[in-house]
Write an enzyme that holds these catalytic residues in place. Structure first.
Site, PDB file in Angstrom:
ATOM      1  N   ILE A   1       0.385   6.167   3.171  1.00 12.27           N
ATOM      2  CA  ILE A   1       0.313   7.545   3.645  1.00 12.27           C
ATOM      3  C   ILE A   1       0.518   7.621   5.150  1.00 12.27           C
ATOM      4  O   ILE A   1       1.168   8.530   5.658  1.00 12.27           O
ATOM      5  CB  ILE A   1      -1.033   8.180   3.229  1.00 12.27           C
ATOM      6  CG1 ILE A   1      -1.073   8.351   1.710  1.00 12.27           C
ATOM      7  CG2 ILE A   1      -1.244   9.525   3.918  1.00 12.27           C
ATOM      8  CD1 ILE A   1      -2.414   8.817   1.167  1.00 12.27           C
TER       9      ILE A   1
ATOM     10  N   SER B   1     -10.007  11.550   0.955  1.00 17.41           N
ATOM     11  CA  SER B   1      -9.554  11.417  -0.425  1.00 17.41           C
ATOM     12  C   SER B   1     -10.222  12.506  -1.249  1.00 17.41           C
ATOM     13  O   SER B   1     -11.247  13.059  -0.846  1.00 17.41           O
ATOM     14  CB  SER B   1      -9.952  10.041  -0.965  1.00 17.41           C
ATOM     15  OG  SER B   1      -9.818   9.969  -2.375  1.00 17.41           O
TER      16      SER B   1
ATOM     17  N   SER C   1       2.142   1.274   6.564  1.00 17.11           N
ATOM     18  CA  SER C   1       2.410   1.412   5.127  1.00 17.11           C
ATOM     19  C   SER C   1       1.765   2.684   4.595  1.00 17.11           C
ATOM     20  O   SER C   1       0.984   3.338   5.277  1.00 17.11           O
ATOM     21  CB  SER C   1       1.868   0.198   4.354  1.00 17.11           C
ATOM     22  OG  SER C   1       0.464   0.123   4.476  1.00 17.11           O
TER      23      SER C   1
ATOM     24  N   TYR D   1     -16.298   3.012  -2.172  1.00 19.62           N
ATOM     25  CA  TYR D   1     -15.206   3.815  -1.616  1.00 19.62           C
ATOM     26  C   TYR D   1     -15.577   5.288  -1.598  1.00 19.62           C
ATOM     27  O   TYR D   1     -15.414   5.983  -0.588  1.00 19.62           O
ATOM     28  CB  TYR D   1     -13.936   3.596  -2.434  1.00 19.62           C
ATOM     29  CG  TYR D   1     -12.770   4.451  -2.008  1.00 19.62           C
ATOM     30  CD1 TYR D   1     -12.040   4.131  -0.865  1.00 19.62           C
ATOM     31  CD2 TYR D   1     -12.380   5.567  -2.756  1.00 19.62           C
ATOM     32  CE1 TYR D   1     -10.961   4.907  -0.466  1.00 19.62           C
ATOM     33  CE2 TYR D   1     -11.305   6.343  -2.369  1.00 19.62           C
ATOM     34  CZ  TYR D   1     -10.588   6.018  -1.229  1.00 19.62           C
ATOM     35  OH  TYR D   1      -9.534   6.799  -0.837  1.00 19.62           O
TER      36      TYR D   1
ATOM     37  N   LYS E   1     -16.115   7.850   1.695  1.00 20.31           N
ATOM     38  CA  LYS E   1     -15.402   9.110   1.922  1.00 20.31           C
ATOM     39  C   LYS E   1     -16.375  10.287   2.026  1.00 20.31           C
ATOM     40  O   LYS E   1     -16.155  11.211   2.819  1.00 20.31           O
ATOM     41  CB  LYS E   1     -14.385   9.354   0.797  1.00 20.31           C
ATOM     42  CG  LYS E   1     -13.243   8.339   0.782  1.00 20.31           C
ATOM     43  CD  LYS E   1     -12.542   8.260   2.127  1.00 20.31           C
ATOM     44  CE  LYS E   1     -11.387   7.269   2.122  1.00 20.31           C
ATOM     45  NZ  LYS E   1     -10.724   7.148   3.444  1.00 20.31           N
TER      46      LYS E   1
END
Length: 330
Positions: A57, A187, A55, A200, A204
């Site tokens: 990207i 991201s 699913s 999150y 990253k």
């Protein structure tokens, strides 16, 4: 006169650079590569291992690569979804790929003990892996002070430690063959601290630390490391996003009216970054790109701007809705 010419040149360069950062949907290095660099068709015949390929990207990067005849190992937990992606990849390849050119590997990336055997299956099938694209991961929406420690652990297990361990497995293969390319879908939150996504964002930033270190250690070897940093994108990521409570999913969704990059465009830009072996590539619709440039090259100005606009604006820029709308499930 001499200094006047220099001054005009500097002003013109600055004005043009600023204009392009406002018009482009990616950083200017990637924009130039898309216009004048190597085409993804140069990857034809290469083998790319993609995690989280069922699913979002990962799926659309697989489509972008399949169009150019790239052989694929597609990994995710849901076999039925992987089969769907494979069917679409074969269709988009227009005869360049056969059934044997796309290997499906159902796999939970957090099961680090299985990484070596799963990667070996791909190597045995194709004889080699040219690029590992670590894409599997989940996002988060939560107030920083309300996040349970178990959420931090679970999110880091998925977004960081699984990525690091699988990469170390791949490095054994790359070191044996004398070349390789590792890429991670990070991201813009890995560049700018994203509000109301503390864990999150931390994951990253950790990814950037790990892989920037890996790149420097191997700068004299034929090993390439690419960090892919998309901004808001049309995917189903909000449905699976962590909150601040362990075991809870956000169960929210993006809207057609949101201002986001399409997953198809993001997938293609990823393919451009891979073939041109960029070190770090940013992607996003205005004003994401100029915002990142300001944060990186003019940090004092960025801090002042954030104080003026506030974290709520940054959150809305990211999710096209207010914090209250997003932290409460649809």
């Amino acid at each position: 006169m001499f200094f006047t010419v220099i001054g005009i040149g500097v002003f013109t360069y600055g004005a043009l650079y600023t204009l392009l950062t406002c018009l482009a949907d990616c950083d200017l290095e990637l924009w130039l590569y898309e216009k004048f660099g190597k085409s993804p068709r140069r990857l034809k015949g290469k083998v790319v291992f993609i995690t989280g390929a069922s699913s979002g990207i990962g799926e659309y990067t697989a489509y972008a690569l399949a169009k150019f005849g790239v052989k694929l190992t597609l990994s995710a937990r849901r076999l039925n979804e992987l089969k769907r992606v494979k069917t679409k990849c074969l269709e988009l390849s227009k005869g360049q790929l056969e059934d044997k050119d796309i290997l499906l590997l159902p796999m939970d990336v957090t099961d680090c003990a299985s990484h070596k055997s799963q990667f070996s299956k791909a190597v045995s099938h194709f004889g080699k892996i040219d690029i590992l694209l670590n894409n599997a991961g989940r996002s988060q929406r939560a107030n920083w002070e309300e996040i349970e420690l178990e959420v931090d652990k679970q999110l880091f297990d998925l977004n960081v430690f699984a990525v690091v361990n699988l990469t170390r497995v791949a490095l054994e293969h790359f070191n044996a063959t004398g070349e390789g390319h590792v890429a991670v879908v990070s991201s813009v939150a890995g560049v700018i601290g994203a509000p109301y996504s503390g864990t999150y964002t931390g994951s990253k930033h950790a990814i950037h630390g790990y892989f920037n270190s890996l790149r420097i250690e191997n700068m004299r070897k034929n090993l390439h490391v690419t960090l892919l940093c998309p901004g808001p994108t049309f995917t189903n990521f909000l449905g699976e996003a962590f909150t601040g409570k362990a075991g809870e999913k956000l169960n929210s969704s993006v809207q057609e009216t949101d201002k986001r990059m399409t997953a198809e465009r993001c997938g293609y830009l990823n393919a451009v970054a891979l073939v041109n072996k960029t070190q770090e590539s940013w992607m996003g619709l205005f004003p994401i790109i100029p915002l990142i440039y300001v944060s990186v090259y003019f940090p004092v100005l960025f801090k002042l701007a954030v104080k003026v606009i506030g974290p709520q604006y940054l959150f809305k820029l990211r999710d096209s809705k207010t914090l209250d709308q997003n932290l409460h499930k649809d």
